[in-house]
Motif scaffolding. Structure first.
Motif, mmCIF file in Angstrom:
data_model
loop_
_atom_site.group_PDB
_atom_site.id
_atom_site.type_symbol
_atom_site.label_atom_id
_atom_site.label_comp_id
_atom_site.label_asym_id
_atom_site.label_seq_id
_atom_site.Cartn_x
_atom_site.Cartn_y
_atom_site.Cartn_z
ATOM 1 N N GLU A 115 -2.891 -1.881 -6.527
ATOM 2 C CA GLU A 115 -3.052 -0.604 -5.830
ATOM 3 C C GLU A 115 -3.642 0.472 -6.731
ATOM 4 O OE1 GLU A 115 0.158 0.780 -3.413
ATOM 5 O OE2 GLU A 115 0.706 -1.255 -2.836
ATOM 6 N N LEU A 151 0.801 -1.233 0.000
ATOM 7 C CA LEU A 151 0.000 0.000 0.000
ATOM 8 C C LEU A 151 0.830 1.278 0.000
ATOM 9 C CD1 LEU A 151 -2.868 -0.956 2.489
ATOM 10 C CD2 LEU A 151 -2.830 -1.173 0.017
ATOM 11 N N VAL A 192 -0.835 3.621 -2.655
ATOM 12 C CA VAL A 192 -2.117 4.176 -2.235
ATOM 13 C C VAL A 192 -1.898 5.330 -1.262
ATOM 14 C CG1 VAL A 192 -4.243 3.683 -0.963
ATOM 15 C CG2 VAL A 192 -3.411 2.065 -2.652
#
Length: 168
Positions: free
Chosen positions: A155, A42, A45
């Protein structure tokens, strides 16, 4: 009846509990990414979230909220777990935001593609910054493998789902 109205739940306490559960889940998820290689870390993100929040701050002259600082701490935590140098994601964010984001916001009209560019740049610029630091220190370079391309695709889909309404 008066006693029952005094016993009503406070919804702000419930909101804090939801946020705490979300934070604990994200930290546990990030720890799980070290054990299970198929889970994306992540980084892209949160990199995208930081770009969107910083752009919003500059346009509306608002203060950073709690989630901005949580995103910074999360990126530092993620980079340390996944073998990056300390602050390489923050240096990558500062370089990317100051030199590329304004040009992208003016040039690109398809905003979902802009989210994909932000996610890709989260990984590519962080890897470049990390390898530059490794070069200066005569350290070993990180390899950009196929698993990172899979992470970028996952992502990107996640960023489009989460941030499609927030793109400037």
């Amino acid at each position: 009846m008066q006693t029952f109205s005094d016993m009503q739940r406070n919804s702000s306490n419930l909101q804090y509990i939801k946020e705490l559960v979300g934070i604990v889940f994200l930290v546990a998820y990030e720890i799980a990414t070290t054990q299970f290689g198929f889970l994306p870390p992540l980084i892209g993100v949160f990199f995208t979230y930081m770009i969107l929040e910083y752009t919003k701050k500059q346009k509306r002259y608002t203060e950073f909220g709690f989630y901005w600082y949580f995103a910074i701490i999360f990126l530092i935590f993620a980079e340390q777990i996944h073998g990056f140098y300390l602050f390489s994601t923050l240096i990558a964010f500062l370089i990317f935001y100051n030199f590329v984001v304004d040009w992208l916001l003016v040039t690109m009209k398809w905003r979902n593609c802009l989210l994909a560019v932000f996610v890709v740049s989260g990984y590519v610029v962080t890897f470049s910054t990390n390898n530059l630091i490794a070069y200066v220190q005569n350290g070993s370079f990180l390899k950009f493998g196929v698993e990172y391309i899979v992470y970028i695709v996952i992502e990107t889909i996640l960023a489009i789902i989460l941030f499609k309404d927030r793109v400037v």
